[in-house]
Design an enzyme around this catalytic site. Structure first.
Site, PDB file in Angstrom:
ATOM      1  N   GLY A   9       0.831  -1.232   0.100  1.00 49.94           N
ATOM      2  CA  GLY A   9      -0.053  -0.093   0.083  1.00 49.94           C
ATOM      3  C   GLY A   9       0.710   1.140   0.066  1.00 49.94           C
ATOM      4  N   GLU A  43       8.910   3.597   7.251  1.00 46.17           N
ATOM      5  CA  GLU A  43       9.024   2.273   7.266  1.00 46.17           C
ATOM      6  C   GLU A  43      10.284   1.597   7.748  1.00 46.17           C
ATOM      7  OE1 GLU A  43       8.918  -1.453   6.872  1.00 46.17           O
ATOM      8  OE2 GLU A  43       7.166  -0.823   6.461  1.00 46.17           O
ATOM      9  N   GLN A  60       4.120 -10.900  -0.589  1.00 44.05           N
ATOM     10  CA  GLN A  60       3.539 -11.840   0.125  1.00 44.05           C
ATOM     11  C   GLN A  60       2.687 -12.726  -0.369  1.00 44.05           C
ATOM     12  OE1 GLN A  60       2.096 -10.428   3.947  1.00 44.05           O
ATOM     13  NE2 GLN A  60       3.798  -8.703   4.199  1.00 44.05           N
ATOM     14  N   CYS A  69      -5.752 -12.319   3.152  1.00 46.51           N
ATOM     15  CA  CYS A  69      -6.084 -13.289   2.294  1.00 46.51           C
ATOM     16  C   CYS A  69      -6.852 -14.691   2.909  1.00 46.51           C
ATOM     17  CB  CYS A  69      -4.873 -13.696   1.629  1.00 46.51           C
ATOM     18  SG  CYS A  69      -5.156 -14.909   0.002  1.00 46.51           S
ATOM     19  N   LYS A  82      -8.697  -8.290   2.526  1.00 47.76           N
ATOM     20  CA  LYS A  82      -7.499  -8.201   2.781  1.00 47.76           C
ATOM     21  C   LYS A  82      -6.626  -8.514   1.892  1.00 47.76           C
ATOM     22  CE  LYS A  82      -8.560  -6.492   7.496  1.00 47.76           C
ATOM     23  NZ  LYS A  82      -8.793  -5.111   7.083  1.00 47.76           N
ATOM     24  N   THR A  83      -6.458  -8.143   0.703  1.00 43.51           N
ATOM     25  CA  THR A  83      -5.522  -8.859  -0.395  1.00 43.51           C
ATOM     26  C   THR A  83      -4.738  -7.855  -1.001  1.00 43.51           C
ATOM     27  OG1 THR A  83      -7.112  -8.624  -2.225  1.00 43.51           O
ATOM     28  CG2 THR A  83      -7.348 -10.555  -0.767  1.00 43.51           C
ATOM     29  N   ALA A  84      -3.577  -8.284  -1.540  1.00 43.98           N
ATOM     30  CA  ALA A  84      -2.667  -7.353  -2.619  1.00 43.98           C
ATOM     31  C   ALA A  84      -3.586  -6.825  -3.660  1.00 43.98           C
ATOM     32  CB  ALA A  84      -1.715  -8.095  -3.085  1.00 43.98           C
ATOM     33  N   ALA A  85      -4.558  -7.631  -4.229  1.00 43.16           N
ATOM     34  CA  ALA A  85      -5.520  -6.843  -5.129  1.00 43.16           C
ATOM     35  C   ALA A  85      -6.135  -5.944  -4.644  1.00 43.16           C
ATOM     36  CB  ALA A  85      -6.361  -8.171  -5.681  1.00 43.16           C
ATOM     37  N   CYS A 135      -9.040 -13.094  -4.738  1.00 39.64           N
ATOM     38  CA  CYS A 135      -8.399 -14.187  -4.034  1.00 39.64           C
ATOM     39  C   CYS A 135      -8.236 -15.543  -4.957  1.00 39.64           C
ATOM     40  CB  CYS A 135      -9.110 -14.794  -2.919  1.00 39.64           C
ATOM     41  SG  CYS A 135      -8.363 -15.956  -1.620  1.00 39.64           S
TER      42      CYS A 135
END
Length: 408
Positions: free
Chosen positions: A20, A41, A49, A167, A311-314, A346
């Site tokens: 993000g 960070e 991940q 995920c 809650k995913t990278a996509a 997913c």
């Protein structure tokens, strides 16, 4: 928190250098290159991940999912390699763990979530030994594959904690890939796999359940719903579950030869401590603009958000341009016209070479990227496998993190 002198001033401060934080920083600079941006960070490395499930299935190497943070950090941002301790939303600055403070015109909160291994008694001391593993950690995913290869017979348990987790399909992906390998090796008849899920259904969006159920039956997997893992005795190879029933809950012991654990997950504590959380401690955002509901100069995205998406990278891939567009609009006193519809994806890896590509938004509404004739996401397809195994890592490293907003 009182005001502090010698505070560095930025147009935008971003908390988090994960998918993000990096993608939204790049998207902001694409829109307005002169922005003064700070990214907070502490990590030395950045991880892809979504690839860890593939590592646990013997498909990716762990090294392919990791790069030095310096390689992905946009060159025109100021990187503060430390943690954010607190946010003062009224005075508009962030206190860092190294004692520095950063003042902002706009703040973007994207720290990810916290994986809490300690909630499950005995788990931490047996991770990586005694047949106990998890694809939710970079160093443990290779151990998953080692266990899958070495297991000849016995009981294999795969757990899923209460939602929310990152995920939600990952617990099943590990299980299906393992079972597919055992089936091809002729061992599945001697191995008893079980899916111990704290929830009550196989998957939260009903359109994808029939395809998944067919693989549950194909592999002979026992489904044990309302089973919440509470403790692990690695030496004795016994897992304890709190099992909910009509007359209350009871503790049930289950022996194992292999145990794949998905740990409970929660929001970073500083969100609630800074007055930015909802009732569950997650970042309290407008579901569509991704602007904070009480502080209009704060935005957020990613796993720490309290929005009702997966809650995913996509999800992040779709959220980052929305946040970037709306932050730039906000800085220029313009209306927020970009809206997020809750998209998450997913890719459920049901066997090596086939994936059920679940794509959905708020309220479980299907949001397929491709027409059904090209890729039917409710069925296991080879096309979805190619997308997951070949295209998406390239999209992540070469496009998404660089602010190139393909597939949005």
């Amino acid at each position: 928190m009182s005001a502090i002198n010698n505070t560095a001033v930025f147009d935008v401060v971003i908390i988090g250098g994960g998918s993000g934080g990096i993608s939204v920083a790049s998207s902001l600079l694409k829109r307005q290159p002169d922005l003064r941006i700070a990214v907070v960070e502490p990590a030395d490395h950045h991880f892809y991940q979504p690839g860890w499930t593939m590592v646990g299935g013997g498909i990716f190497t762990p090294e392919s999912t990791r790069k030095p943070m310096a390689d992905v950090m946009p060159k025109r941002v100021t990187w503060h390699q430390t943690k954010a301790e607190r946010i003062d939303p009224k005075s508009e600055y962030v206190l860092l763990a190294n004692g520095e403070t950063l003042s902002y015109r706009r703040l973007i909160v994207a720290p990810g979530l916290v994986i809490d291994w300690t909630i499950i008694s005995g788990l931490e001391e047996t991770l990586g030994v005694n047949g106990v593993t998890s694809n939710y950690r970079y160093d443990l995913a290779p151990y998953t594959w080692s266990l899958v290869q070495s297991l000849k017979q016995g009981k294999a348990l795969f757990t899923q904690p209460p939602m929310p987790i990152k995920c939600a399909g990952a617990p099943q992906k590990a299980m299906y890939l393992a079972c597919d390998y055992w089936r091809k090796q002729g061992r599945l008849g001697q191995i008893k796999p079980a899916f111990c899920n704290a929830g009550e259904v196989l998957f939260g969006v009903k359109e994808y359940v029939p395809a998944l159920q067919s693989y549950i039956e194909r592999y002979g997997i026992e489904t044990a719903f309302k089973h919440r893992l509470t403790a692990v005795d690695g030496t004795a190879k016994v897992a304890l579950f709190d099992v909910a029933g009509e007359s209350g809950s009871q503790i049930v012991e289950r022996p194992f030869d292999m145990l794949h654990v998905v740990p409970p997950q929660k929001a970073p504590a500083f969100i609630a401590a800074s007055g930015l959380g909802n009732a569950g401690g997650w970042l309290d955002l407008d579901a569509h603009t991704l602007q904070h509901v009480r502080y209009p100069n704060i935005f957020g995205l990613g796993d720490a958000s309290g929005t009702a998406n997966a809650k995913t990278a996509a999800a992040v891939r779709n959220q980052s341009p929305v946040v970037a567009h709306n932050v730039v609009a906000s800085l220029n006193d313009q209306p927020l016209k970009a809206a997020y519809a809750g998209y998450g994806s997913c890719p459920l890896t049901v066997q090596r070479g086939k994936i059920v590509l679940a794509e959905f938004g708020y309220n479980g509404q299907l949001q397929p990227t491709f027409p059904k004739w090209l890729l039917n996401g409710t069925k296991p397809t080879r096309a979805a496998w190619v997308l997951k195994a070949k295209a998406l890592p390239w999209v992540y490293w070469r496009l998404m993190l660089r602010g190139k907003e393909w597939l949005n």
